[in-house]
Structure formats: C-alpha cells, structure tokens
Design a protein around this motif. Structure first.
Motif, short mmCIF file in Angstrom:
data_model
loop_
_atom_site.label_atom_id
_atom_site.label_comp_id
_atom_site.label_asym_id
_atom_site.label_seq_id
_atom_site.Cartn_x
_atom_site.Cartn_y
_atom_site.Cartn_z
N MET A 1 0.82 -1.19 0.00
CA MET A 1 0.00 0.00 0.00
C MET A 1 0.87 1.25 0.00
O MET A 1 0.54 2.22 -0.68
CB MET A 1 -0.94 -0.04 1.21
N ASN A 2 1.97 1.21 0.76
CA ASN A 2 2.86 2.37 0.78
C ASN A 2 3.47 2.64 -0.58
O ASN A 2 3.66 3.79 -0.97
CB ASN A 2 3.96 2.19 1.83
N SER A 3 3.79 1.57 -1.32
CA SER A 3 4.36 1.74 -2.65
C SER A 3 3.36 2.39 -3.60
O SER A 3 3.73 3.22 -4.43
CB SER A 3 4.80 0.39 -3.22
N MET A 4 2.09 2.02 -3.46
CA MET A 4 1.07 2.59 -4.33
C MET A 4 0.89 4.08 -4.01
O MET A 4 0.80 4.90 -4.93
CB MET A 4 -0.27 1.87 -4.15
N ILE A 5 0.88 4.42 -2.76
CA ILE A 5 0.74 5.83 -2.37
C ILE A 5 1.96 6.62 -2.82
O ILE A 5 1.83 7.73 -3.35
CB ILE A 5 0.53 5.94 -0.84
N LYS A 6 3.14 6.03 -2.66
CA LYS A 6 4.37 6.71 -3.10
C LYS A 6 4.36 6.92 -4.61
O LYS A 6 4.73 7.98 -5.10
CB LYS A 6 5.60 5.91 -2.67
N ALA A 7 3.92 5.91 -5.36
CA ALA A 7 3.84 6.03 -6.81
C ALA A 7 2.85 7.11 -7.21
O ALA A 7 3.13 7.93 -8.09
CB ALA A 7 3.44 4.70 -7.44
N ALA A 8 1.70 7.15 -6.55
CA ALA A 8 0.69 8.16 -6.87
C ALA A 8 1.24 9.56 -6.59
O ALA A 8 1.07 10.47 -7.40
CB ALA A 8 -0.58 7.91 -6.08
N ARG A 9 1.91 9.71 -5.46
CA ARG A 9 2.50 11.02 -5.14
C ARG A 9 3.56 11.42 -6.16
O ARG A 9 3.61 12.57 -6.59
CB ARG A 9 3.11 11.00 -3.75
N THR A 10 4.40 10.47 -6.53
CA THR A 10 5.47 10.76 -7.49
C THR A 10 4.89 11.16 -8.84
O THR A 10 5.29 12.17 -9.43
CB THR A 10 6.39 9.54 -7.65
N VAL A 11 3.94 10.37 -9.33
CA VAL A 11 3.36 10.66 -10.65
C VAL A 11 2.60 11.98 -10.63
O VAL A 11 2.73 12.79 -11.54
CB VAL A 11 2.45 9.49 -11.11
N LEU A 12 1.83 12.22 -9.58
CA LEU A 12 1.06 13.46 -9.52
C LEU A 12 1.95 14.68 -9.32
O LEU A 12 1.62 15.77 -9.77
CB LEU A 12 -0.01 13.38 -8.43
N SER A 13 3.10 14.48 -8.65
CA SER A 13 4.02 15.62 -8.49
C SER A 13 4.72 15.96 -9.81
O SER A 13 5.20 17.06 -10.00
CB SER A 13 5.07 15.33 -7.41
N LYS A 14 4.74 14.99 -10.73
CA LYS A 14 5.30 15.21 -12.07
C LYS A 14 4.14 15.18 -13.07
O LYS A 14 4.24 14.56 -14.13
CB LYS A 14 6.31 14.11 -12.41
N TYR A 15 3.07 15.88 -12.76
CA TYR A 15 1.79 15.82 -13.48
C TYR A 15 1.95 15.84 -15.00
O TYR A 15 1.38 15.01 -15.70
CB TYR A 15 0.90 16.99 -13.03
N VAL A 16 2.73 16.77 -15.52
CA VAL A 16 2.94 16.85 -16.97
C VAL A 16 4.43 16.91 -17.29
O VAL A 16 4.84 17.57 -18.24
CB VAL A 16 2.19 18.04 -17.62
N THR A 17 5.23 16.17 -16.54
CA THR A 17 6.66 16.10 -16.79
C THR A 17 6.91 14.91 -17.71
O THR A 17 6.76 13.77 -17.30
CB THR A 17 7.45 15.94 -15.47
N PHE A 18 7.28 15.22 -18.94
CA PHE A 18 7.49 14.18 -19.93
C PHE A 18 8.96 13.79 -20.06
O PHE A 18 9.30 12.88 -20.80
CB PHE A 18 6.94 14.61 -21.29
N SER A 19 9.84 14.49 -19.36
CA SER A 19 11.26 14.17 -19.41
C SER A 19 11.63 13.34 -18.19
O SER A 19 10.91 13.31 -17.20
CB SER A 19 12.09 15.46 -19.43
N GLY A 20 12.74 12.65 -18.30
CA GLY A 20 13.19 11.81 -17.19
C GLY A 20 12.75 10.38 -17.37
O GLY A 20 12.35 9.96 -18.46
N ARG A 21 12.81 9.65 -16.27
CA ARG A 21 12.53 8.22 -16.31
C ARG A 21 11.59 7.83 -15.18
O ARG A 21 11.55 8.49 -14.14
CB ARG A 21 13.85 7.45 -16.18
N ALA A 22 10.83 6.76 -15.39
CA ALA A 22 9.95 6.20 -14.37
C ALA A 22 10.24 4.71 -14.29
O ALA A 22 10.22 4.00 -15.29
CB ALA A 22 8.50 6.43 -14.72
N SER A 23 10.52 4.23 -13.09
CA SER A 23 10.85 2.82 -12.92
C SER A 23 9.63 1.94 -13.20
O SER A 23 8.49 2.41 -13.22
CB SER A 23 11.34 2.57 -11.50
N ARG A 24 9.90 0.68 -13.41
CA ARG A 24 8.82 -0.27 -13.69
C ARG A 24 7.83 -0.33 -12.54
O ARG A 24 6.62 -0.32 -12.74
CB ARG A 24 9.44 -1.65 -13.96
#
Length: 131
Positions: A1-24
């Motif tokens: 559950m913590n991983s899902m919350i962390k992923a949601a926070r990370t993705v939403l903090s980079k709302y329209v950031t198309f540069s960089g990388r996202a782990s699997r």
C-alpha cells in the motif's frame, strides 16, 4: 500500500513532466492505483450519483459522471508516466503512438512496459530509484 501511495504522489508531483525516467514499479503501482480509484468511482456513480440525478441505481443509461471527470484528470499524468517509462527502457516517448494500432499496438506497449529498466544512465537521464 505504501508503494502505491508513493507512486501516486510521485506521478502526480510530475503531473505533466514528460522528461526523465519512471521505474517499472512506479509505473505499475500507478496503473493499479488508477484502476482502484476508477473502480471506486464507478461504485459511487452507480450507488449515489445516479439516484441523485433521477436514474435508478447502477442504470447504464445514467452514465458515469464522476468516473468521467476522474478519467479526464488523470489523462495527462498517465501519458507522462507512460512516456517516462518508455524512456526508462531506452525508447523515445513517440513509441506511445503505436498504441493507436488496434490490438498489436497495445500488446507492443505492454511488452515495452514490462521490460527491465536500463541500469546505466541513458539519453533520458540516470535511473530513478523507487520503493
């Protein structure tokens, strides 16, 4: 559950950031979170919102207004994290357009998304640790 919350926070903090990388793991935890949120929205639509709008509970003709609004809100983060995931596998974000090819395109994208991350820095930056 913590991983899902962390992923949601990370993705939403980079709302329209198309540069960089996202782990699997970041990508797939985000996808799971979106599915769960949309499932809950569907239940709320059917049980609460449709009766308020004058339809019977879970009547198909009433539509799913809350789910539609949430889907609109996550379109850009979904595209952004998908492009960053492609970057993590060493591919350019334009590969996302292959999803427009019926069936085959979606299968190719899923194959790309399940590939392991490139361990070294690539043209899109260093690997992004997650978890």
């Amino acid at each position: 559950m913590n991983s899902m919350i962390k992923a949601a926070r990370t993705v939403l903090s980079k709302y329209v950031t198309f540069s960089g990388r996202a782990s699997r793991s970041e990508f797939w935890w985000w996808i799971l979170a979106v599915f769960i949120v949309l499932f809950i929205c569907q239940i709320i639509d059917g049980a609460l919102i449709l009766p308020l709008l004058g339809f019977e509970a879970f009547q198909q003709e009433g539509g799913t207004p809350l789910s539609f609004i949430v889907s609109l809100l996550v379109i850009l983060p979904n595209i952004a994290v998908a492009i960053r995931r492609l970057h993590d596998t060493g591919r350019v974000g334009w590969w996302l357009l292959i999803g427009l090819v019926p069936i085959i395109g979606a299968l190719v994208l899923i194959y790309f998304y399940i590939q392991p991350s490139e361990e070294e820095a690539n043209q899109f930056g260093p690997p992004q640790p997650f978890g």
